[in-house]
Design an enzyme around this catalytic site. Structure first.
Site, PDB file in Angstrom:
ATOM      1  N   HIS A 130       0.803  -1.233   0.000  1.00 43.73           N
ATOM      2  CA  HIS A 130       0.000   0.000   0.000  1.00 43.73           C
ATOM      3  C   HIS A 130       0.836   1.283   0.000  1.00 43.73           C
ATOM      4  CE1 HIS A 130      -3.543  -2.414   1.150  1.00 43.73           C
ATOM      5  NE2 HIS A 130      -2.784  -2.983   2.073  1.00 43.73           N
TER       6      HIS A 130
HETATM    7  C1  BDR Z   1      -3.089   0.712   5.302  1.00 41.63           C
HETATM    8  O1  BDR Z   1      -3.280   0.188   6.610  1.00 41.63           O
HETATM    9  C2  BDR Z   1      -2.075  -0.268   7.145  1.00 41.63           C
HETATM   10  O2  BDR Z   1      -2.242  -1.543   7.655  1.00 41.63           O
HETATM   11  C3  BDR Z   1      -1.033  -0.188   6.050  1.00 41.63           C
HETATM   12  O3  BDR Z   1       0.214   0.212   6.594  1.00 41.63           O
HETATM   13  C4  BDR Z   1      -1.587   0.839   5.107  1.00 41.63           C
HETATM   14  O4  BDR Z   1      -1.176   2.144   5.459  1.00 41.63           O
HETATM   15  C5  BDR Z   1      -3.788  -0.183   4.305  1.00 41.63           C
HETATM   16  O5  BDR Z   1      -5.153  -0.229   4.559  1.00 41.63           O
END
Ligand code: BDR
Ligand code: CA
Length: 312
Positions: free
Chosen positions: A242
């Site tokens: 992400h």
């Molecule tokens: C986001 O949530 C976190 O778990 C990850 O680091 C990312 O920023 C994804 O939904």
């Protein structure tokens, strides 16, 4: 001239890769400081993890600040089920010895924006938006000085990953997200719609490991760790990376495409709290407040990421 950025983050393995990508890209990016926020794990761990990542990259001089330890209104929700107990599970790294800055992350954000010329500072948000919203509430005059906010959060077509309707970063602090989305600052959003297209397939992870450095090894071990959870959940060939999308957009905006649209945050309904209500189809005449990214050239993304990490 490289862009001056502040990275606001809750590391998290994918946050860590984003920070490393920024460090590896000095032509495009100058990191002024890293501000930690509670999210994937509590603040005591996110600020520590941010320093672990700095030390791994040999950047002990980096300023790391601790910020808000809980969301504006609700109780903190964390994601150890994805990131492990430490938030950076996958490889054991030494505890950091570089100092944590004494001032609060929010004060650093406010002071930096006050001092620098208008339109020079980009805020990169990789976690819940509590620090940014608190800075905007404390010093509303800084909002007009922000060059751009680029954040990972929300979803439209992919809907949710922590509830059926909400993505984690927005869900943890919807009131903060509402402040940021309504702030009027130029906003670029990396929702699940795009991050679910940059999957850590086996060959991509092995390419990281094949870099043959401590950093290549750490990134491969981290992604190995959290992809198990995501592969089981989604039945996909890898896990979404992400947060590096935020930094990649600063380096190679041409890899991404999206639409300027209106995005509102649901803060009321218990069923859909934290939902990003994105007017992708232009159905309403609500004001456009975000560039909402929908697509990415994933091969180009991984080629760039691996090439950059190999520099460290
Ligand atoms: C986001 O949530 C976190 O778990 C990850 O680091 C990312 O920023 C994804 O939904
Ligand atoms: Ca994150």
């Amino acid at each position: 001239m490289p862009r001056k950025i502040i990275i606001d983050t809750d590391p998290g393995q994918d946050d860590a890769v984003a920070i490393l990508l920024a460090f590896a890209s000095p032509e495009e990016i100058e990191v002024l400081g890293i501000t930690a926020v509670a999210g994937n794990v509590p603040l005591a761990l996110t600020q520590k993890n941010a320093r672990i990542v700095c030390e791994l990259a040999g950047r002990r001089e980096m300023k790391v600040f601790a910020g808000c330890d809980k969301p504006l209104v609700q109780k903190l929700v964390t994601a150890e089920h994805v990131h492990g107990k430490t938030g950076l599970d996958g490889i054991a790294l030494p505890d950091p010895t570089m100092p944590l800055q004494e001032s609060h992350a929010v004060d650093f954000i406010v002071e930096t924006l006050r001092q620098e010329m208008p339109g020079t500072i980009t805020l990169c948000a990789l976690g819940p938006l509590t620090n940014l919203a608190t800075a905007f509430r404390t010093a509303p005059e800084i909002v007009g000085k922000v060059r751009e906010i680029v954040l990972m959060g929300g979803a439209y077509f992919e809907v949710g990953n922590i509830t059926p309707a909400a993505e984690f970063n927005i869900y943890v602090d919807p009131e903060a997200a509402e402040i940021v989305f309504k702030s009027g600052a130029p906003l670029t959003v990396m929702p699940l719609d795009v991050t679910h297209k940059v999957l850590t397939t086996r060959p991509r992870i092995e390419a990281m490991r094949d870099i043959g450095t401590e950093i290549g090894h750490a990134v491969a071990e981290w992604t190995d760790f959290f992809e198990r959870f995501d592969m089981e959940k989604y039945g996909s060939e890898g896990a979404p990376l992400h947060d590096p999308c935020v930094i990649a957009h600063l380096i190679r905006p041409g890899l991404f495409s999206g639409r300027h649209i209106n995005v509102e945050i649901e803060t009321g309904s218990p069923l859909t709290r934290g939902m990003t209500v994105a007017d992708w189809w232009g159905i309403t005449d609500r004001p456009k407040n975000a560039l909402f990214i929908g697509d990415v050239k994933s091969e180009g993304f991984y080629d760039m990421l691996t090439g950059r990490l190999a520099r460290l």
